[in-house]
Design an enzyme around this catalytic site. Sequence first.
Site, PDB file in Angstrom:
ATOM      1  N   HIS A 287       0.849  -1.196   0.000  1.00  9.71           N
ATOM      2  CA  HIS A 287       0.000   0.000   0.000  1.00  9.71           C
ATOM      3  C   HIS A 287       0.878   1.238   0.000  1.00  9.71           C
ATOM      4  O   HIS A 287       1.925   1.250   0.662  1.00  9.71           O
ATOM      5  CB  HIS A 287      -0.902   0.012   1.238  1.00  9.71           C
ATOM      6  CG  HIS A 287      -2.093   0.877   1.069  1.00  9.71           C
ATOM      7  ND1 HIS A 287      -2.059   2.231   1.275  1.00  9.71           N
ATOM      8  CD2 HIS A 287      -3.346   0.578   0.678  1.00  9.71           C
ATOM      9  CE1 HIS A 287      -3.255   2.717   1.022  1.00  9.71           C
ATOM     10  NE2 HIS A 287      -4.063   1.747   0.659  1.00  9.71           N
ATOM     11  N   ASP A 344      -7.922  -5.270  -0.323  1.00  7.31           N
ATOM     12  CA  ASP A 344      -8.386  -6.157  -1.398  1.00  7.31           C
ATOM     13  C   ASP A 344      -8.159  -7.625  -1.085  1.00  7.31           C
ATOM     14  O   ASP A 344      -8.857  -8.489  -1.611  1.00  7.31           O
ATOM     15  CB  ASP A 344      -7.650  -5.807  -2.709  1.00  7.31           C
ATOM     16  CG  ASP A 344      -8.094  -4.461  -3.229  1.00  7.31           C
ATOM     17  OD1 ASP A 344      -9.293  -4.282  -3.395  1.00  7.31           O
ATOM     18  OD2 ASP A 344      -7.238  -3.592  -3.436  1.00  7.31           O
TER      19      ASP A 344
END
Length: 407
Positions: A287, A344
Amino acid sequence: MNNDTIDETTATGPDNTPGTPATESRAASTYRPGLEGVIATRSAICCIDGEKGRLSYRGIAIEELAEHSTFEETAYLLLYNHLPSERELKEFSTLIARQRHLPLSVSEAIKKFPVGMHPMLALQAAVALLQGEDFYADDVSSPIHNIRRAISLIAKFPTIVAAFDHCRNGEDPLPPVSKYGHAENFLFMLMGDPPDRAVAQVLDKCLILMAEHTLNASTFSARIVGSTNASIYSAVSAAVGALSGSLHGGANERVIRTLYSIGSADNVPKYVDEMLDSAKKIMGLGHRIYKTTDPRAPVLKSYIPGLLDKVGGEEFKELYEIATELEGEVEKKLSHKKIYPNVDFYSAVVLEILRIPIDLFTPVFAVARSVGWAAHWMEQVDTNKIYRPIQEYIGDLNRPYVPIEKR
Ligand code: COA
């Protein structure tokens, strides 16, 4: 001089040599690829602490919202900046329920969409088409009208996604049912059966966790388009387009395909080694902001055992085993780079267990994120300054025009 206009004197560079980087204004510029670390707006909607792995909406930790709130209540919080009273929540939920139906022009258009279209593109197109039913959409000056438009748009997202799914399968779309909440309605419109309360509650919590996440690529897209005073339909359809990319929302679809392709938990170490040796990225990991665990990932993971007990399915148990094994392996091999599962990773497993078609995973994400986009669009038009960053020109300079017969 206005920084917004090209300064011809500096555009040619200090020594006029070809290839000399030239910025478009006299303002000192530092090029940051991907705008990493650049503060591009001020916002009071959502806060991320990437080092500590914390996320809050309007100051309230997402763990608390996921445990105690509902999608409708969280949407209210994000749009209005306070938790609703009982009466406010009832009115808001009624308003959403009334706005779920699609105008005939849009539902008829969806029937004619190419069946092979990715559902994210269908969603993007349908959102843009909604502007056709809002005669005054270009007037963004009234906060009351803007919030009504936002609610109407958020309400219609699940209806669009479910309608497209039925139409591409040659079926008639199912209309929304007013007695169901947002998540229940979505499951009903997709699957056609009365939704199981506990299962719908898990989807509701997923929608809460995915509703907003500061200035990511899709939200930034919504704000950029909004900064031109374009309508909410333009801004949000641009955001849907941005979310469809594999480095953003599109990752969840690829996570599930990856997990199935690994096949069994025993194959995980070999798969990770192969990916790292070939310098490929493993979907659902890493991320830009979180340098520790994405706080949404463990919350989503915690729903899986209960969901498995409820819906069963050996293939899903195996899928979960592969996912946890992959998480452990990546922790061993990539934590030095601060790479951990992101939203996700486990949302993909949850959506698969909910039996949502894989190519609808990102549209489900969009159903949730429509709230964040709408909140950011409203904040943008409220405090607007059009976005116009500058570039550093690295091309040739002062080239002569060569007539075609001499090239
Ligand atoms: N798998 C393996 N390695 C990864 C990785 C992943 N998913 N994500 C990042 N890395 C590695 C990079 O190879 C790079 O290593 P290096 O320093 O040796 O070159 C390092 O970690 C930094 O990665 P970088 O791509 O520069 O980070 P970023 O901030 O630009 O990108 C993402 C962030 C999300 C785009 C990136 O982590 C990614 O592509 N993840 C997979 C897609 C995904 O899940 N997206 C959803 C995001 S919510």
